[in-house]
Design an enzyme around this catalytic site. Structure first.
Site: not given
Ligand code: ISL
Ligand code: CA
Length: 601
Positions: A113, A219, A277, A352-353
């Site tokens: 990541d 990310d 992403e 994970h989100d």
């Molecule tokens: O899960 C979310 C909030 O509801 C998404 O908006 C998320 O923040 C977005 O997909 C970005 O995610 C990634 O970056 C974030 C991190 O918190 C997430 O875990 C990651 O996957 C910041 O680095």
């Protein structure tokens, strides 16, 4: 047809170019919740190493680990304070070497990541940057002078909101200026306009590739180029809220493809894997600019249209009931567009989100749960794209129990959201209760409960006498890997079959084209994949409550059902086809794939 940025949109389907990363399937690990090896309640790299055979058994080609680099863990490692060191509770650099070696011995690649839109505020770059306006790192982050209200008090430079509550700007007392943080205030955004920042990122990429990493998940990579005039966002949400969605000014910004092109050159040298992403973008033309085969930026992108489908008017923690035809439009849009335009899709329902897919898209009712897990595997697993499975998805893990109170949750997003709610509505127990049930439904912690390995205490995620950092789901005694890995009727066994079929029949399931069938049906999602003389009909009944559905088989696919054979099915007996009146009886959550090769008939 050619649009801006030299993207050509093709009117007809070209032959899909072959690539190893199109034929691969990826398994995502959330390190803190996978396997603890030393009884501190936190998963770690030696724990992952102890499970290497599990990945091989499942049949995945790539393992992606959420961040393991040094971090104060404000956002579970998505806040990195040193890109060259490992978060101590997870292990050491040598552990990572051993992990990579163990994966490679099994023919599995390792994807890391890469979190470089922002760093932790504890990163040395940021400590320097905030120390003075003259510091050589000042321009590594995004600093702006305050605006002022009528009384002369400092105000943020614009109205953008942060993903984790409040303004996206934080006033730093040392210099009296604001810095931008699209996420937590401990996650300042890097200034990609500065060539030194880009060079530092390139160094990080090379360093890890040289150490044996096979590629990157990047990310929020479409946030790295911002509109530099930082305009106020339009008021699109609750107008009583001062902070609004500024994504139109930072998602897919002006220099994104220049920056991705620079990274792409390095990735190409190593033939590395890449998935970016990209939240907040629903236009496939925008994403094709990154994933077009000859663009050499990224292999593929996680777009958010499916996982945002149930976000209501109040955002993620409010509901929207969606008709199946919406899902069909979304899936078909991306499937067809990428296929026709030499792009590529990343297929996922969980990470994970996101909450667990069975709870969210089907039914976790015990009588349906196994069927539901297999139905979703069928629906997703035979689409065109690279398939991603999130840890526990292969076991049918579901959302946290209804009994969870707010003190069980760990995620900064949810805890900040809750705090803001209590501040705004301190005496509204009904609102507190309804919000809590939305949180149980959508919180990121749904995906973060520990892996359920067996029926021993803490599901063997950690030792019996230790306390996991987040509670194990109550259902682990029944729902665990030990009970599924050797059971041929399990969700695990089903995923294995899906992965095997994608490999055995890569021509059709990886490279074949996609056609939606019966787009109006609000229960049954049906599509075909075809390649040369082969056609496969994929049927997935999303409904669990409508009873049996007598599906009038469209002419286009009748022959596949009559003369084809079933490759995989989630009911133990074959689908019930009544040939006379061309109907097939589709049972609740039933899914199967029928396959016909006319050259073999
Ligand atoms: O899960 C979310 C909030 O509801 C998404 O908006 C998320 O923040 C977005 O997909 C970005 O995610 C990634 O970056 C974030 C991190 O918190 C997430 O875990 C990651 O996957 C910041 O680095
Ligand atoms: Ca540990």
């Amino acid at each position: 047809m050619t649009t801006a940025d030299n993207i050509s949109i093709s009117p007809k389907t070209p032959v899909v170019k072959r690539a190893w990363w199109k034929e691969s399937s990826v398994y995502q690990i959330y390190p803190s919740s996978f396997q603890d090896s030393n009884g501190d309640g936190i998963g770690d790299i030696p724990g992952i190493i102890s499970r290497l055979d599990y990945f091989q058994n499942l049949g995945v080609d790539i393992v992606w680990l959420s961040p393991i680099l040094k971090s104060p863990q404000v956002d579970m490692g998505y806040d990195i304070s040193d890109y060259y060191d490992i978060h101590a509770p997870y292990g050491t650099r040598e552990d990572v070497d051993r992990l990579i070696e163990g994966l490679h011995e099994r023919g599995i690649k390792y994807v890391m990541d890469l979190v470089v839109n922002h760093t932790s505020d504890q990163h040395e770059w940021f400590k320097q940057s905030r120390s003075s306006t003259e510091n050589q790192y000042r321009n590594w982050y995004i600093w702006r002078k305050p605006k002022h209200d009528a009384e002369g008090n400092p105000e943020p430079p614009n109205n953008w909101k942060s993903y984790f509550g409040g303004s996206a700007w934080q006033l730093d007392p040392t210099t009296g200026e604001y810095y931008l943080h699209l996420f937590a205030r401990e996650q300042p955004d890097l200034n990609w306009e500065n060539p030194a920042v880009r060079a530092a990122v390139h160094d990080i990429i090379r360093h890890w590739l040289n150490r044996g990493v096979d590629g990157f998940r990047m990310d929020v990579i479409n946030f790295i180029s911002k509109h530099l005039d930082f305009p106020d966002a339009p008021i699109t949400e609750d107008s009583s809220q001062p902070w609004q969605d500024g994504s139109m000014y930072y998602a897919c910004g002006p220099r994104l493809h220049e920056f991705l092109g620079e990274i792409g050159l390095i990735l190409k040298e190593y033939d590395a894997f890449s998935v970016g992403e990209m939240p907040c973008v629903f236009d496939p033309v925008e994403i094709l600019k990154a994933v077009g085969f000859d663009r050499h930026e990224l292999n593929m992108v996680f777009q958010f249209e499916i996982v945002d489908i149930d976000h209501g008017p109040g955002g993620k923690f409010s509901r929207r009931k969606w008709p199946l035809s919406d899902l069909k439009s979304i899936v078909s849009k991306w499937q067809t567009f990428m296929h026709t335009n030499e792009g590529w899709n990343a297929l996922y329902l969980e990470n994970h989100d996101q909450p667990r897919s069975i709870s969210r898209f089907a039914s976790q009712n015990p009588e349906h749960r196994t069927t539901a897990g297999k139905m979703l595997a069928t629906f997703l697993g035979f689409q065109s794209g690279t398939l991603f499975i999130y840890q526990g998805q292969e076991l049918g893990m579901v959302n946290v129990p209804e009994t969870w109170a707010i003190d069980k949750f760990r995620d900064i997003e949810v805890l900040n959201y809750w705090k803001d709610l209590l501040d705004a509505h301190p005496n509204d127990p009904d609102l507190h209760n309804s919000t809590l049930s939305e949180i149980r439904f959508k919180s990121r912690d749904n995906a973060r409960t520990p892996m359920q390995w067996d029926s021993s205490p803490h599901a063997s995620f950690t030792s019996a006498d230790s306390t996991p950092w987040i509670s194990v789901n109550d259902d682990f005694k029944t729902w665990n890997a030990a009970s599924q890995v050797t059971n041929p009727d399990s969700i695990f066994a089903y995923w294995k079959q899906v992965l095997r079929l994608r490999k055995e029949k890569a021509d059709i399931f990886v490279y074949g084209d996609y056609t939606l069938i019966d787009g109006e049906n609000e229960n049954i999602f049906a599509y075909t994949r075809s390649f040369g003389s082969m056609t496969a009909l994929v049927i997935a009944n999303f409904s669990s409550s409508e009873g049996n559905i007598a599906w009038k088989v469209p002419d286009a696919v009748a022959e596949i059902l009559e003369s084809g054979r079933i490759l995989v099915a989630n009911y133990s007996d074959s689908p019930k086809v009544e040939a006379q009146d061309q109907r097939v009886i589709v049972r609740p959550l039933e899914a199967f794939v029928a396959f016909l090769d006319v050259s073999a008939v």
